[in-house]
Every structure is written in C-alpha cells, then in structure tokens.
Design a protein around this motif. Sequence first.
Motif, PDB file in Angstrom:
ATOM      1  N   HIS A 207       0.617  -0.736   0.025  1.00  0.00           N
ATOM      2  CA  HIS A 207      -0.277  -0.483  -0.302  1.00  0.00           C
ATOM      3  C   HIS A 207       1.120   0.780   0.104  1.00  0.00           C
ATOM      4  CE1 HIS A 207      -3.990   2.344   0.729  1.00  0.00           C
ATOM      5  NE2 HIS A 207      -3.733   2.776   1.165  1.00  0.00           N
ATOM      6  N   ASN A 208       0.533   2.694  -0.361  1.00  0.00           N
ATOM      7  CA  ASN A 208       1.455   3.078  -0.661  1.00  0.00           C
ATOM      8  C   ASN A 208       0.283   4.679  -0.870  1.00  0.00           C
ATOM      9  OD1 ASN A 208       4.205   4.457  -1.498  1.00  0.00           O
ATOM     10  ND2 ASN A 208       4.346   2.445  -2.649  1.00  0.00           N
ATOM     11  N   GLY A 209       1.462   5.946  -1.348  1.00  0.00           N
ATOM     12  CA  GLY A 209       0.870   6.870  -1.605  1.00  0.00           C
ATOM     13  C   GLY A 209       2.098   8.189  -0.977  1.00  0.00           C
ATOM     14  N   THR A 210       1.799   9.610  -2.384  1.00  0.00           N
ATOM     15  CA  THR A 210       2.756  10.484  -2.057  1.00  0.00           C
ATOM     16  C   THR A 210       2.520  10.772  -0.786  1.00  0.00           C
ATOM     17  OG1 THR A 210       2.576  10.742  -4.694  1.00  0.00           O
ATOM     18  CG2 THR A 210       3.406  12.292  -2.737  1.00  0.00           C
ATOM     19  N   PHE A 211       1.476  11.634  -0.266  1.00  0.00           N
ATOM     20  CA  PHE A 211       1.099  12.223   0.781  1.00  0.00           C
ATOM     21  C   PHE A 211       0.724  11.283   2.385  1.00  0.00           C
ATOM     22  CE2 PHE A 211       0.442  14.708  -2.691  1.00  0.00           C
ATOM     23  CZ  PHE A 211       1.708  15.903  -2.140  1.00  0.00           C
TER      24      PHE A 211
END
Length: 419
Positions: A292-296
Amino acid sequence: MNLDTYEMYESNVRSYCRKFPTVFNTAKNAFLIDEQGKKYIDFLSGAGSLNYGHNNDAIKDRVIEYLQRDGIIHGLDMFSTAKGEFIEYLEEKILKPRGLEYKILFPGPTGTNSVEVALKLARKIKKRTNIFALMGGFHGMTLGSLSLCTERAARDAAGVPLGNVTHIPAPGMFENFDTIHYMETLLTNDHSGVDKPAALIVEAVQGEGGVNVIPSEWLKAARDFCDRHDILLILDEIQMGCARTGRFFSFERAGIVPDIVVLAKSIGGGIGMPFALTLLKPELDVFSPGEHNGTFRGFQLAMVAGKAGLEFALENNIEDETERKGAMVEAFLKETVPTLSRKLDYRGIGLIWGINFDKYPSGTAKLASRACFERGLIIELAGTDDCVLKIMPPLTIEDETLMQGLEIVKEGIASLNLD
C-alpha cells in the motif's frame, strides 16, 4: 471578494458555501470572521477537523517553529524526527494507557484513505470480498469507502456499481429489530444468499447519518459476534475520535477493542492539517513493503501538529471538558426543545448533538440552519433527507460562546413558528 468569481470559475460541486454564502477571512477558536468583519460562532468545526479550535496557539506555534527551522515537510514514508516523536507520543500517552496495542499505518492524508486501506487489509487477511456495513454510515467518497455508505445521492454519483458490501440495519433503525440476530441469520441460514464478510465496519456514533449514538451494549455484542464468526471489527473514528464524544475514542464507553481503527480529521492536530492513520492489531500487519502506498503519507507538518494536538488535549483535560460541556448542551436541549415543538426530538453525546426534524416536511431543518446563519451561527445538517440540525462546536469553545450559539439555535428554530 466578488462571489461571481466562484460562480464563474469554481466547480458546481461546491456545497458548504451554498449554505453559508459569505467570504470568510480569519478564524479563532470557535469563531469565523468574514471579509466584512462579521463574526460567526462555529458549530461545524470543519466537519470534525477542528476539535481544538481555529488557529489554536499551542499547536500553531509548534508548526511555525518547525517551519522556521527548515524541518522536513514532505517525507514519503522515510524515517523522520517528526514521525518518530508522533508515534512515540501516540503509543505511550494515548494507546498504552487504554490497554490498546496497535501498529500504526500511515495511509495518506484523508479519512477515506484510511478506510480504503482497512478494507484492503481485511480482505487480504480473511480472503473474503464481502464487508458488512451499517445503514446510515458514512465512510468517505472514494469507491471502496463509498460502497459502504448508504446515502442515495452519493452512491448514484459514483457512476459504477458499488458492490461487495451487505448493508445491515443500524440498531434502533426499526422498532424491535435485533440487528445482531439478523447478522447471525445471514451467516447461519444457508438460504440467506449473503457471503460471509471479511469485516464489519461501524461508527460508534453515526455523524452524517443523523447523530445516531450506537448503544454500548450493541457494540459489545458486535465484538462478540465478530469473534465467534472470525470477522474483523473495524471502528471508524474519523469524525468522532479525538475526544469528540467525551473519550478519546468513541468506542471506549463500550469497553471493546477493535481489530482495526481508522482515524483522520482532528488527529492532525485539530487545526485543519490533512492527516490519517490506520491502527491495526500487530498480528494483522501483513502487508509487504510498498503493497500500500501514497505520496502524502509523509506530510510532516501534520505529524508535528498532531503531536502538539495530543499534548494540548491531555494537558487541558479535553476529555473531561467535553463531557462537562456536553452536559450543558444536553440540559439546554432538554429544557428548550419541548418548548419549540412537541414534534422535535434530540440525541447526542459529548459535543455532538442533533435536533431531529423528521416529523416535519422535507427542508424544514434547512430553514432552521439558514435562520441560524442569518443570526451569526454556522450549523450543518445530517441524517436522512438532511432532517437533523447538527451541533458540533470545537471542544475548546468557551462556555459563554457555547451558550450564545445554543440561544441562536433556539431563536432560529423559534422563527419558523413550528406547530
């Protein structure tokens, strides 16, 4: 500023500004001030994002100091001083004293990010696609979260089928209806046609659903139901967490331990910093790195503000203060609502209360909200057909201001001349 600017260039999807049509410029604690200098008491609190008031000095000063010393602002999921200090404070001062052992997952900046990762995790662990969710619940506007919601207009706007969720009547929704027994039947009757879920997601107080306080005994029964059937229990604390109901978590009154807790809004310090967390029992921490990932996920200012907000809440006894002020609201409503109309009722806990207009024609609560706005109060609607006037001030609101706001509510409703 000319309102034509917004009409000409901003998307038609805007909504709050239609209910409160003025241009706001500054804000402090429980007040919003528009460009003409008119002050409005805030009974909306950024939809629960401003529990500690607008521009709380203790929190704001910490953020300013961090900026002035060139603290890292954006860090993805790299290690940072701000993140480490936030994690340690949350674990040592909030979770452990409550007997809660959770790993902390940073899902992204918003509540719906936290809900989405909770659903992904539950489905991965249990290898089942279905989720049980209560009617009247609201969990976010991205597709996975939206599939949990039951508001017709929001679902219709998705543009695609929203599946893999079974919606369960909320406790109290129907007279003499046993929701726990109903869920038991769905799982044990081989003709129910319903797949066993990976998780049950619950708001201990349904905010957008109309300020429906789920009974503690039901929450205990739901915990037992999930244990017996190998189902994960997810508690959505996005709007009702951070002491809104009088305890830091709204589920605490039931003495239960959820498998997963989703947090956002005021966990970012209560001054509007976008921030979200997903708390999960250690044995559920099964994602591989980057799954699971995400820039912010690494917005450091929210971590700085978040830690400062937790410190402020503990140092100022915000939980006890919320209960005290909540008792003031309850006493006011108990005395006042019957004098306004025999058809009105109210419900709530802590500093989240609703006045229910469901026995009146559609739009009556909206007229009450508008009358309050004209008198200098920002107050939102909730529930089926927006029939509930929702009282949700900052937890830091001064007693005098709280009572002034409640008097405006009384005056606004009285101006409708309800029978």
